[in-house]
Design a protein around this motif. Structure first.
Motif, PDB file in Angstrom:
ATOM      1  N   LEU A 230      -8.293  72.665 -29.332  1.00 52.72           N
ATOM      2  CA  LEU A 230      -9.493  72.504 -28.512  1.00 52.72           C
ATOM      3  C   LEU A 230      -9.484  71.102 -27.891  1.00 52.72           C
ATOM      4  CD1 LEU A 230     -11.899  74.043 -31.174  1.00 52.72           C
ATOM      5  CD2 LEU A 230     -11.183  75.158 -29.046  1.00 52.72           C
ATOM      6  N   GLY A 231      -9.029  71.025 -26.657  1.00 47.58           N
ATOM      7  CA  GLY A 231      -9.061  69.746 -25.938  1.00 47.58           C
ATOM      8  C   GLY A 231      -7.774  68.955 -26.053  1.00 47.58           C
ATOM      9  N   ASN A 232      -7.804  67.782 -25.409  1.00 46.02           N
ATOM     10  CA  ASN A 232      -6.589  66.976 -25.253  1.00 46.02           C
ATOM     11  C   ASN A 232      -6.028  66.436 -26.560  1.00 46.02           C
ATOM     12  OD1 ASN A 232      -5.785  66.916 -22.519  1.00 46.02           O
ATOM     13  ND2 ASN A 232      -7.587  65.687 -22.020  1.00 46.02           N
ATOM     14  N   PHE A 233      -6.897  65.971 -27.452  1.00 41.46           N
ATOM     15  CA  PHE A 233      -6.369  65.282 -28.634  1.00 41.46           C
ATOM     16  C   PHE A 233      -5.548  66.223 -29.500  1.00 41.46           C
ATOM     17  CE2 PHE A 233      -9.426  62.210 -27.227  1.00 41.46           C
ATOM     18  CZ  PHE A 233      -8.791  61.007 -27.487  1.00 41.46           C
TER      19      PHE A 233
ATOM     20  N   HIS B 152     -11.923  71.791 -24.949  1.00 36.19           N
ATOM     21  CA  HIS B 152     -12.875  71.528 -26.026  1.00 36.19           C
ATOM     22  C   HIS B 152     -14.203  72.162 -25.623  1.00 36.19           C
ATOM     23  CE1 HIS B 152     -15.436  69.385 -28.818  1.00 36.19           C
ATOM     24  NE2 HIS B 152     -14.349  69.032 -29.474  1.00 36.19           N
ATOM     25  N   PRO B 153     -14.946  72.765 -26.572  1.00 35.91           N
ATOM     26  CA  PRO B 153     -16.230  73.367 -26.184  1.00 35.91           C
ATOM     27  C   PRO B 153     -17.173  72.377 -25.502  1.00 35.91           C
ATOM     28  CG  PRO B 153     -15.733  73.821 -28.505  1.00 35.91           C
ATOM     29  CD  PRO B 153     -14.599  73.018 -27.970  1.00 35.91           C
ATOM     30  N   ALA B 154     -17.064  71.094 -25.838  1.00 39.68           N
ATOM     31  CA  ALA B 154     -17.920  70.103 -25.164  1.00 39.68           C
ATOM     32  C   ALA B 154     -17.632  70.070 -23.663  1.00 39.68           C
ATOM     33  CB  ALA B 154     -17.718  68.714 -25.776  1.00 39.68           C
ATOM     34  N   ALA B 155     -16.384  70.332 -23.283  1.00 37.42           N
ATOM     35  CA  ALA B 155     -16.028  70.361 -21.858  1.00 37.42           C
ATOM     36  C   ALA B 155     -16.682  71.565 -21.186  1.00 37.42           C
ATOM     37  CB  ALA B 155     -14.520  70.407 -21.687  1.00 37.42           C
ATOM     38  N   ALA B 156     -16.765  72.676 -21.908  1.00 37.74           N
ATOM     39  CA  ALA B 156     -17.429  73.861 -21.343  1.00 37.74           C
ATOM     40  C   ALA B 156     -18.931  73.609 -21.243  1.00 37.74           C
ATOM     41  CB  ALA B 156     -17.145  75.086 -22.200  1.00 37.74           C
ATOM     42  N   LEU B 157     -19.490  72.895 -22.216  1.00 45.66           N
ATOM     43  CA  LEU B 157     -20.929  72.589 -22.153  1.00 45.66           C
ATOM     44  C   LEU B 157     -21.221  71.687 -20.953  1.00 45.66           C
ATOM     45  CD1 LEU B 157     -21.719  71.997 -25.951  1.00 45.66           C
ATOM     46  CD2 LEU B 157     -22.554  73.882 -24.527  1.00 45.66           C
TER      47      LEU B 157
ATOM     48  N   MET C 122     -11.868  79.241 -21.029  1.00 44.27           N
ATOM     49  CA  MET C 122     -11.843  79.271 -22.505  1.00 44.27           C
ATOM     50  C   MET C 122     -11.827  80.695 -23.016  1.00 44.27           C
ATOM     51  SD  MET C 122     -14.322  76.494 -24.304  1.00 44.27           S
ATOM     52  CE  MET C 122     -13.646  76.572 -25.957  1.00 44.27           C
ATOM     53  N   ARG C 123     -12.649  81.529 -22.418  1.00 41.06           N
ATOM     54  CA  ARG C 123     -12.696  82.939 -22.839  1.00 41.06           C
ATOM     55  C   ARG C 123     -11.325  83.589 -22.657  1.00 41.06           C
ATOM     56  NH1 ARG C 123     -17.789  84.986 -23.853  1.00 41.06           N
ATOM     57  NH2 ARG C 123     -19.540  83.816 -22.993  1.00 41.06           N
ATOM     58  N   ALA C 124     -10.688  83.322 -21.519  1.00 41.07           N
ATOM     59  CA  ALA C 124      -9.366  83.904 -21.261  1.00 41.07           C
ATOM     60  C   ALA C 124      -8.350  83.413 -22.295  1.00 41.07           C
ATOM     61  CB  ALA C 124      -8.909  83.543 -19.843  1.00 41.07           C
ATOM     62  N   ASP C 125      -8.445  82.151 -22.667  1.00 40.84           N
ATOM     63  CA  ASP C 125      -7.523  81.611 -23.673  1.00 40.84           C
ATOM     64  C   ASP C 125      -7.744  82.272 -25.032  1.00 40.84           C
ATOM     65  OD1 ASP C 125      -6.393  79.883 -21.791  1.00 40.84           O
ATOM     66  OD2 ASP C 125      -7.835  78.291 -22.211  1.00 40.84           O
ATOM     67  N   LEU C 126      -9.005  82.546 -25.347  1.00 42.08           N
ATOM     68  CA  LEU C 126      -9.287  83.202 -26.635  1.00 42.08           C
ATOM     69  C   LEU C 126      -8.788  84.647 -26.639  1.00 42.08           C
ATOM     70  CD1 LEU C 126     -12.764  81.753 -27.659  1.00 42.08           C
ATOM     71  CD2 LEU C 126     -10.490  81.020 -28.316  1.00 42.08           C
ATOM     72  N   VAL C 127      -8.852  85.293 -25.495  1.00 41.69           N
ATOM     73  CA  VAL C 127      -8.292  86.651 -25.401  1.00 41.69           C
ATOM     74  C   VAL C 127      -6.781  86.598 -25.630  1.00 41.69           C
ATOM     75  CG1 VAL C 127      -7.866  88.580 -23.825  1.00 41.69           C
ATOM     76  CG2 VAL C 127     -10.143  87.529 -23.929  1.00 41.69           C
ATOM     77  N   ARG C 128      -6.136  85.556 -25.096  1.00 33.56           N
ATOM     78  CA  ARG C 128      -4.689  85.367 -25.318  1.00 33.56           C
ATOM     79  C   ARG C 128      -4.415  85.212 -26.828  1.00 33.56           C
ATOM     80  NH1 ARG C 128      -4.310  81.977 -21.857  1.00 33.56           N
ATOM     81  NH2 ARG C 128      -3.525  83.380 -20.272  1.00 33.56           N
ATOM     82  N   ALA C 129      -5.234  84.396 -27.479  1.00 34.37           N
ATOM     83  CA  ALA C 129      -5.061  84.178 -28.924  1.00 34.37           C
ATOM     84  C   ALA C 129      -5.248  85.498 -29.677  1.00 34.37           C
ATOM     85  CB  ALA C 129      -6.043  83.131 -29.423  1.00 34.37           C
ATOM     86  N   LYS C 130      -6.242  86.258 -29.248  1.00 32.66           N
ATOM     87  CA  LYS C 130      -6.540  87.543 -29.901  1.00 32.66           C
ATOM     88  C   LYS C 130      -5.347  88.490 -29.809  1.00 32.66           C
ATOM     89  CE  LYS C 130      -9.870  91.325 -29.430  1.00 32.66           C
ATOM     90  NZ  LYS C 130     -11.151  91.719 -28.817  1.00 32.66           N
TER      91      LYS C 130
ATOM     92  N   ARG D  58     -23.680  71.199 -31.293  1.00 32.59           N
ATOM     93  CA  ARG D  58     -23.755  72.052 -30.082  1.00 32.59           C
ATOM     94  C   ARG D  58     -22.408  72.672 -29.732  1.00 32.59           C
ATOM     95  NH1 ARG D  58     -25.526  69.767 -24.972  1.00 32.59           N
ATOM     96  NH2 ARG D  58     -25.883  71.908 -24.308  1.00 32.59           N
ATOM     97  N   SER D  59     -21.344  71.881 -29.829  1.00 34.94           N
ATOM     98  CA  SER D  59     -20.003  72.426 -29.545  1.00 34.94           C
ATOM     99  C   SER D  59     -19.672  73.554 -30.507  1.00 34.94           C
ATOM    100  CB  SER D  59     -18.937  71.334 -29.692  1.00 34.94           C
ATOM    101  OG  SER D  59     -19.035  70.416 -28.656  1.00 34.94           O
ATOM    102  N   GLY D  60     -20.067  73.366 -31.759  1.00 36.89           N
ATOM    103  CA  GLY D  60     -19.788  74.372 -32.773  1.00 36.89           C
ATOM    104  C   GLY D  60     -20.553  75.662 -32.523  1.00 36.89           C
ATOM    105  N   GLN D  61     -21.782  75.514 -32.039  1.00 37.43           N
ATOM    106  CA  GLN D  61     -22.561  76.725 -31.753  1.00 37.43           C
ATOM    107  C   GLN D  61     -21.897  77.528 -30.639  1.00 37.43           C
ATOM    108  OE1 GLN D  61     -26.482  75.078 -31.190  1.00 37.43           O
ATOM    109  NE2 GLN D  61     -26.500  74.380 -33.313  1.00 37.43           N
ATOM    110  N   LEU D  62     -21.354  76.809 -29.640  1.00 37.91           N
ATOM    111  CA  LEU D  62     -20.649  77.521 -28.574  1.00 37.91           C
ATOM    112  C   LEU D  62     -19.372  78.167 -29.120  1.00 37.91           C
ATOM    113  CD1 LEU D  62     -20.253  78.391 -25.671  1.00 37.91           C
ATOM    114  CD2 LEU D  62     -19.210  76.152 -25.191  1.00 37.91           C
ATOM    115  N   LEU D  63     -18.657  77.433 -29.954  1.00 36.03           N
ATOM    116  CA  LEU D  63     -17.435  78.000 -30.531  1.00 36.03           C
ATOM    117  C   LEU D  63     -17.759  79.267 -31.335  1.00 36.03           C
ATOM    118  CD1 LEU D  63     -14.380  77.706 -31.018  1.00 36.03           C
ATOM    119  CD2 LEU D  63     -14.921  76.265 -32.993  1.00 36.03           C
ATOM    120  N   ASP D  64     -18.805  79.205 -32.139  1.00 33.66           N
ATOM    121  CA  ASP D  64     -19.211  80.386 -32.920  1.00 33.66           C
ATOM    122  C   ASP D  64     -19.502  81.577 -32.008  1.00 33.66           C
ATOM    123  OD1 ASP D  64     -19.015  78.991 -35.274  1.00 33.66           O
ATOM    124  OD2 ASP D  64     -21.160  78.698 -35.551  1.00 33.66           O
TER     125      ASP D  64
END
Ligand code: URA
Length: 189
Positions: free
Chosen positions: A124-127, A159-164, A174-182, A61-67
């Motif tokens: 993605l996440g604390n670890f 982590h996407p699980a945190a968004a879920l 998360m979206r804002a962070d991905l825009v930063r990465a982009k 499920r986390s992966g589907q959100l990441l995709d």
């Protein structure tokens, strides 16, 4: 030797790894997936049940959100980035990875980052964030910025699980962070 071949060699070594007790309970090692020459790399925590069965990171499920976020925010498919985890074997019952497991597995991740040499690593996440930023601060405090680590820009996000679990606000961050990465990898936004 090309990066792809060196990663394949490293994956073959990791496939027989017995450096920590997770070797005894895994179905298989989940080394990583994607483009060995990617500008953008994602690092999660550890494989879950689906990943352990399929041998591929972030397929549950986390992966589907990441995709979905990859497509929506970056216009990229998972084959255009590289995806790996802090530990390559599933912790039983999806418990947190233990410090000694993280330490044992760390050289694989470090070698992956060094071979792929991405411009940006999204943790993605604390670890992943704590390991690669060498900090014990939490993701909520660290996200929202980019941190230079050697030749790489590190962009921490949830982590996407945190968004879920956490819903709209976490997802928007998360979206804002991905825009930063982009922006950091130089893709037009
Ligand atoms: N969560 C992770 O951190 N990694 C995976 O591969 C799947 C779920």
């Amino acid at each position: 030797m090309a990066t792809g071949s060196r990663l394949v060699e490293l994956a073959a070594t990791a496939a027989g790894c017995t450096r920590c007790p997770l070797a005894a309970t895994r179905t298989q090692v989940v080394f990583g997936t994607g483009d060995p020459d990617a500008d953008l790399m994602f690092v999660g925590e550890a494989p879950g049940r689906e990943e352990d069965l399929q041998g591929v990171p972030f397929v549950g499920r986390s992966g589907q959100l990441l995709d979905r976020l990859l497509v929506e925010e970056l216009g990229l498919g998972r084959h255009q980035v590289y995806i790996a985890n802090v530990v390559k074997c599933r912790p039983p019952d999806n418990r947190d990875p233990r410090p000694e497991e993280i330490t044992a597995c760390r050289p694989y991740l470090e070698e992956q980052v060094s071979l792929i040499a991405p411009k940006v690593v999204v943790t993605l996440g604390n670890f992943a964030t704590r390991l690669l930023l060498d900090t014990d601060q939490g993701i909520t405090k660290l996200r929202g910025a980019a941190y230079p680590v050697g030749d790489v820009q590190l962009v921490p996000t949830f982590h996407p699980a945190a968004a879920l679990r956490g819903g709209g606000v976490v997802l928007a961050q998360m979206r804002a962070d991905l825009v930063r990465a982009k922006q950091l990898i130089g893709l037009a936004s």
